[in-house]
Scaffold this motif. Sequence first.
Motif, PDB file in Angstrom:
ATOM      1  N   MET A 146      11.895  -4.111 -19.994  1.00 23.22           N
ATOM      2  CA  MET A 146      11.321  -4.190 -18.648  1.00 23.22           C
ATOM      3  C   MET A 146      10.761  -2.823 -18.245  1.00 23.22           C
ATOM      4  O   MET A 146      11.424  -1.805 -18.425  1.00 23.22           O
ATOM      5  N   ARG A 147       9.560  -2.829 -17.716  1.00 21.92           N
ATOM      6  CA  ARG A 147       8.931  -1.589 -17.313  1.00 21.92           C
ATOM      7  C   ARG A 147       9.651  -0.967 -16.112  1.00 21.92           C
ATOM      8  O   ARG A 147      10.192  -1.686 -15.258  1.00 21.92           O
ATOM      9  N   PRO A 148       9.660   0.383 -16.036  1.00 23.43           N
ATOM     10  CA  PRO A 148      10.356   1.047 -14.921  1.00 23.43           C
ATOM     11  C   PRO A 148       9.888   0.557 -13.554  1.00 23.43           C
ATOM     12  O   PRO A 148      10.709   0.375 -12.641  1.00 23.43           O
ATOM     13  N   LYS A 149       8.568   0.356 -13.391  1.00 20.53           N
ATOM     14  CA  LYS A 149       8.073  -0.092 -12.083  1.00 20.53           C
ATOM     15  C   LYS A 149       8.598  -1.479 -11.738  1.00 20.53           C
ATOM     16  O   LYS A 149       8.869  -1.776 -10.563  1.00 20.53           O
ATOM     17  N   GLU A 150       8.740  -2.330 -12.739  1.00 16.94           N
ATOM     18  CA  GLU A 150       9.285  -3.664 -12.488  1.00 16.94           C
ATOM     19  C   GLU A 150      10.716  -3.566 -11.969  1.00 16.94           C
ATOM     20  O   GLU A 150      11.112  -4.308 -11.059  1.00 16.94           O
ATOM     21  N   VAL A 151      11.483  -2.638 -12.527  1.00 19.00           N
ATOM     22  CA  VAL A 151      12.859  -2.414 -12.052  1.00 19.00           C
ATOM     23  C   VAL A 151      12.840  -1.958 -10.599  1.00 19.00           C
ATOM     24  O   VAL A 151      13.608  -2.449  -9.765  1.00 19.00           O
ATOM     25  N   ILE A 152      11.949  -1.018 -10.299  1.00 19.66           N
ATOM     26  CA  ILE A 152      11.836  -0.516  -8.918  1.00 19.66           C
ATOM     27  C   ILE A 152      11.461  -1.647  -7.975  1.00 19.66           C
ATOM     28  O   ILE A 152      12.035  -1.787  -6.882  1.00 19.66           O
ATOM     29  N   PHE A 153      10.500  -2.462  -8.387  1.00 22.77           N
ATOM     30  CA  PHE A 153      10.058  -3.571  -7.537  1.00 22.77           C
ATOM     31  C   PHE A 153      11.207  -4.545  -7.266  1.00 22.77           C
ATOM     32  O   PHE A 153      11.378  -5.018  -6.138  1.00 22.77           O
ATOM     33  N   ARG A 154      11.961  -4.866  -8.266  1.00 21.74           N
ATOM     34  CA  ARG A 154      13.047  -5.830  -8.082  1.00 21.74           C
ATOM     35  C   ARG A 154      14.113  -5.299  -7.133  1.00 21.74           C
ATOM     36  O   ARG A 154      14.626  -6.037  -6.289  1.00 21.74           O
ATOM     37  N   ILE A 155      14.424  -4.028  -7.284  1.00 18.41           N
ATOM     38  CA  ILE A 155      15.409  -3.422  -6.379  1.00 18.41           C
ATOM     39  C   ILE A 155      14.865  -3.387  -4.957  1.00 18.41           C
ATOM     40  O   ILE A 155      15.566  -3.723  -3.993  1.00 18.41           O
ATOM     41  N   ALA A 156      13.596  -2.988  -4.835  1.00 20.59           N
ATOM     42  CA  ALA A 156      12.976  -2.896  -3.507  1.00 20.59           C
ATOM     43  C   ALA A 156      12.956  -4.250  -2.814  1.00 20.59           C
ATOM     44  O   ALA A 156      13.246  -4.351  -1.607  1.00 20.59           O
ATOM     45  N   LYS A 157      12.641  -5.285  -3.557  1.00 20.86           N
ATOM     46  CA  LYS A 157      12.626  -6.618  -2.963  1.00 20.86           C
ATOM     47  C   LYS A 157      14.028  -7.030  -2.516  1.00 20.86           C
ATOM     48  O   LYS A 157      14.210  -7.583  -1.422  1.00 20.86           O
ATOM     49  N   ARG A 158      15.015  -6.721  -3.351  1.00 20.44           N
ATOM     50  CA  ARG A 158      16.390  -7.122  -3.059  1.00 20.44           C
ATOM     51  C   ARG A 158      16.920  -6.463  -1.788  1.00 20.44           C
ATOM     52  O   ARG A 158      17.671  -7.072  -1.030  1.00 20.44           O
ATOM     53  N   VAL A 159      16.523  -5.205  -1.544  1.00 19.72           N
ATOM     54  CA  VAL A 159      17.044  -4.495  -0.370  1.00 19.72           C
ATOM     55  C   VAL A 159      16.158  -4.674   0.863  1.00 19.72           C
ATOM     56  O   VAL A 159      16.416  -4.068   1.905  1.00 19.72           O
ATOM     57  N   GLY A 160      15.094  -5.502   0.749  1.00 21.95           N
ATOM     58  CA  GLY A 160      14.270  -5.804   1.909  1.00 21.95           C
ATOM     59  C   GLY A 160      13.084  -4.890   2.127  1.00 21.95           C
ATOM     60  O   GLY A 160      12.417  -4.979   3.167  1.00 21.95           O
ATOM     61  N   ALA A 161      12.766  -4.029   1.138  1.00 20.85           N
ATOM     62  CA  ALA A 161      11.659  -3.093   1.318  1.00 20.85           C
ATOM     63  C   ALA A 161      10.308  -3.806   1.355  1.00 20.85           C
ATOM     64  O   ALA A 161       9.395  -3.393   2.076  1.00 20.85           O
ATOM     65  N   PHE A 162      10.160  -4.878   0.583  1.00 25.68           N
ATOM     66  CA  PHE A 162       8.895  -5.628   0.599  1.00 25.68           C
ATOM     67  C   PHE A 162       8.602  -6.138   2.006  1.00 25.68           C
ATOM     68  O   PHE A 162       7.491  -5.991   2.522  1.00 25.68           O
ATOM     69  N   ALA A 163       9.596  -6.761   2.615  1.00 21.07           N
ATOM     70  CA  ALA A 163       9.410  -7.333   3.950  1.00 21.07           C
ATOM     71  C   ALA A 163       9.131  -6.243   4.980  1.00 21.07           C
ATOM     72  O   ALA A 163       8.309  -6.417   5.889  1.00 21.07           O
ATOM     73  N   LEU A 164       9.796  -5.120   4.825  1.00 22.53           N
ATOM     74  CA  LEU A 164       9.614  -4.015   5.768  1.00 22.53           C
ATOM     75  C   LEU A 164       8.185  -3.493   5.727  1.00 22.53           C
ATOM     76  O   LEU A 164       7.547  -3.306   6.781  1.00 22.53           O
ATOM     77  N   VAL A 165       7.657  -3.279   4.517  1.00 20.27           N
ATOM     78  CA  VAL A 165       6.286  -2.781   4.387  1.00 20.27           C
ATOM     79  C   VAL A 165       5.287  -3.856   4.794  1.00 20.27           C
ATOM     80  O   VAL A 165       4.308  -3.584   5.496  1.00 20.27           O
ATOM     81  N   ARG A 166       5.528  -5.085   4.377  1.00 18.67           N
ATOM     82  CA  ARG A 166       4.612  -6.199   4.665  1.00 18.67           C
ATOM     83  C   ARG A 166       4.364  -6.354   6.160  1.00 18.67           C
ATOM     84  O   ARG A 166       3.240  -6.648   6.591  1.00 18.67           O
ATOM     85  N   ASP A 167       5.386  -6.129   6.968  1.00 13.89           N
ATOM     86  CA  ASP A 167       5.283  -6.350   8.414  1.00 13.89           C
ATOM     87  C   ASP A 167       4.988  -5.075   9.193  1.00 13.89           C
ATOM     88  O   ASP A 167       5.043  -5.068  10.428  1.00 13.89           O
ATOM     89  N   SER A 168       4.669  -4.003   8.496  1.00 16.24           N
ATOM     90  CA  SER A 168       4.443  -2.715   9.152  1.00 16.24           C
ATOM     91  C   SER A 168       3.020  -2.587   9.682  1.00 16.24           C
ATOM     92  O   SER A 168       2.108  -3.295   9.252  1.00 16.24           O
ATOM     93  N   GLU A 169       2.834  -1.659  10.598  1.00 16.27           N
ATOM     94  CA  GLU A 169       1.497  -1.343  11.088  1.00 16.27           C
ATOM     95  C   GLU A 169       0.662  -0.724   9.966  1.00 16.27           C
ATOM     96  O   GLU A 169      -0.552  -0.934   9.903  1.00 16.27           O
TER      97      GLU A 169
END
Length: 356
Positions: free
Chosen positions: A1-24
Amino acid sequence: MRPKEVIFRIAKRVGAFALVRDSEWRRLRLLILCYHGVSLRDEHEWNGELYVTPAHLRERLRLLRDRGYTILPLDEACRMLREDRLPPRSVSITFDDATVDFERAALPILREFRAPTTLYLTSFYTEFRIPVFDTVLSYVLWKGRGSGAEVGALCGSPDPLPIATAADRERAHARLRCHAATYSLDALAKDALVARVAACVGVDYAEILSSEILQLMTPASVAALPHDLVNVQMHTHRHRAPRERVLFRRELTDNACRIIEMRGADSRLTHFCYPNGEYRGDLLRWLSEFGVEFATTCLPGIASTHDHPLLLPRFVDNCLQSPTTFEAWASGFAALLPKSRQYRIDDDLLRVGASG
């Protein structure tokens, strides 16, 4: 698994995707998706960087719908971006080249999700009912990979050109293309060469022709595309960007004339996609002279007002991109990570002919 994929999975799990998605920050940006083809048969197995399956495209659009993204026509979105009027979670969809699979495989899915799309048309091969030379040659070599054949004799190579491995096929493809260029073969002569290659490697080329895969849409099919869903824009006539101004302008003029013939005199042609994603400083000036307002690259990114309108980034989605990676780009999270140099605007290319 590529390092960025690992980062993405962790970020999604801790809610970072939703936080950025809904940001100004995300509201001020536009994700432009790029697709090339949707498989009618096994094209995605041959080239997963160019082709996705219908199921893949449907899943992407379902995710955008379920997560509340707003899919906007590219022209409208670019103007709203410039005027700071984008709605939250804005996305636009583009398809390059206008191969037959767009009409047969992609369009029904786009209709299903009411997803407006910009189709960049390279128009030369719309006049022929034969596949595009470079792509069908690669496909035929791949189809014949288990034949044990070699194709050196077909291009005057002093050495055998086997096709068993990916490296073999890349070398054979390059030699055959060089042969076609050396002898200035026209479209029909190139197609005859592909037919000889197919016969040599045991591939039924007549069946490929009858299936129409890797062929561009006909003028009648382009004309029939729904205007409320598909906006056809420029991609050059011959899928190339000459270094001489007069020749590049001819590419634009020929392309624009063909599109107007197919789509009507009221077509507003102000968008452009660089063939093979290759941009240069002189092209920016020539595009502006021609009245082009927005142009897209294949550099990964999410567009903002900081981007030059003739150097807009896109996320190229394909079979190699995981669902998590796709969601990372849709949310905007992926754009926050550092880019390697190869994925950034090359200032040296922008200096090419910039002052000429």
